[in-house]
Scaffold this active site. Structure first.
Site, PDB file in Angstrom:
ATOM      1  N   ASN A 191      -4.177  60.528  36.874  1.00  0.00           N
ATOM      2  CA  ASN A 191      -4.755  59.182  36.916  1.00  0.00           C
ATOM      3  C   ASN A 191      -5.414  58.747  35.613  1.00  0.00           C
ATOM      4  O   ASN A 191      -6.049  57.699  35.563  1.00  0.00           O
ATOM      5  CB  ASN A 191      -5.757  59.085  38.065  1.00  0.00           C
ATOM      6  CG  ASN A 191      -5.175  59.591  39.368  1.00  0.00           C
ATOM      7  OD1 ASN A 191      -5.595  60.628  39.863  1.00  0.00           O
ATOM      8  ND2 ASN A 191      -4.166  58.905  39.883  1.00  0.00           N
ATOM      9  N   VAL A 240      -7.813  54.665  32.504  1.00  0.00           N
ATOM     10  CA  VAL A 240      -8.126  55.231  33.808  1.00  0.00           C
ATOM     11  C   VAL A 240      -7.501  54.384  34.913  1.00  0.00           C
ATOM     12  O   VAL A 240      -7.656  53.166  34.922  1.00  0.00           O
ATOM     13  CB  VAL A 240      -9.662  55.291  34.014  1.00  0.00           C
ATOM     14  CG1 VAL A 240     -10.006  55.861  35.376  1.00  0.00           C
ATOM     15  CG2 VAL A 240     -10.320  56.098  32.909  1.00  0.00           C
ATOM     16  N   CYS A 241      -6.806  55.042  35.823  1.00  0.00           N
ATOM     17  CA  CYS A 241      -6.216  54.361  36.973  1.00  0.00           C
ATOM     18  C   CYS A 241      -7.138  54.570  38.172  1.00  0.00           C
ATOM     19  O   CYS A 241      -7.134  55.610  38.813  1.00  0.00           O
ATOM     20  CB  CYS A 241      -4.821  54.925  37.253  1.00  0.00           C
ATOM     21  SG  CYS A 241      -3.995  54.063  38.592  1.00  0.00           S
ATOM     22  N   LEU A 242      -7.974  53.582  38.405  1.00  0.00           N
ATOM     23  CA  LEU A 242      -8.911  53.620  39.527  1.00  0.00           C
ATOM     24  C   LEU A 242      -8.911  52.207  40.114  1.00  0.00           C
ATOM     25  O   LEU A 242      -9.243  51.240  39.421  1.00  0.00           O
ATOM     26  CB  LEU A 242     -10.309  54.018  39.036  1.00  0.00           C
ATOM     27  CG  LEU A 242     -11.381  54.251  40.075  1.00  0.00           C
ATOM     28  CD1 LEU A 242     -11.003  55.400  41.016  1.00  0.00           C
ATOM     29  CD2 LEU A 242     -12.714  54.566  39.402  1.00  0.00           C
TER      30      LEU A 242
END
Length: 184
Positions: free
Chosen positions: A104, A111-113
């Site tokens: 992620n 950042v993949c959030l």
């Protein structure tokens, strides 16, 4: 006419500075909300916040996460936060400054959030974001990847993924990519 305005402005400034202190900078609504968020932080023991530009620059800070469980236990990961002036109507911009092998987080630190993108709502706060980042280290998610190679390894071979994480955190290569040591 212009000089008259300058004189008036100077008189106003002098009157405001009668107490001998520098004029107080007006805070934006975003700064006020961020100040409230920071004063109410309730972080896990493994997370710390710092202000590299000093306490006068609340809109830019760093968070250090040291996971105490999961694949990334023992690692130290530094994130930079840039909070927009329209916060909380827009989420903070978060980058991972530590190069990490993670499904992620890509190699550039993006950042993949979901709460930093489409699921952001003004009721969320900095505490929520930090807990979200912490959760990425305890429960990496291969279903919503930025690093597709790491996600595929996690999905298909968790033991190999664990080995790759350990190698990367110790300071080594995973495939063609070198990762600096981040384990204490």
């Amino acid at each position: 006419m212009i000089n008259l305005f300058k004189v008036k402005a100077k008189q106003r400034e002098t009157a405001e500075n009668v107490n001998g202190k520098a004029p107080v900078k007006k805070q934006t609504a975003g700064e006020l909300r961020l100040h409230k968020d920071i004063s109410e932080l309730n972080l896990p023991k493994s997370c710390t916040i710092s202000f590299p530009n000093g306490k006068d620059d609340l809109m830019n800070f760093e968070v250090t996460i040291r996971p105490d469980e999961g694949y990334y236990i023992g690692g130290t990961f530094l994130f930079s936060f840039q909070v927009p002036s329209v916060y909380p109507h827009e989420p903070p911009k978060v980058k991972c400054k530590t190069k990490v092998y993670h499904p992620n987080i890509d190699l550039e630190g993006n950042v993949c959030l979901n709460i930093l993108r489409e699921d952001w709502k003004p009721v969320l706060n900095i505490n929520t974001v930090i807990y979200g980042l912490f959760h990425l280290f305890t429960q990496p998610n291969y279903e919503d990847p930025l690093n597709h190679d790491a996600a595929a390894v996690l999905r298909d071979n968790p033991k190999m993924f664990e080995s790759n994480v350990r190698r990367a955190m110790a300071g080594g290569y995973v495939g063609q990519t070198f990762f600096p040591r981040c384990i204490s």
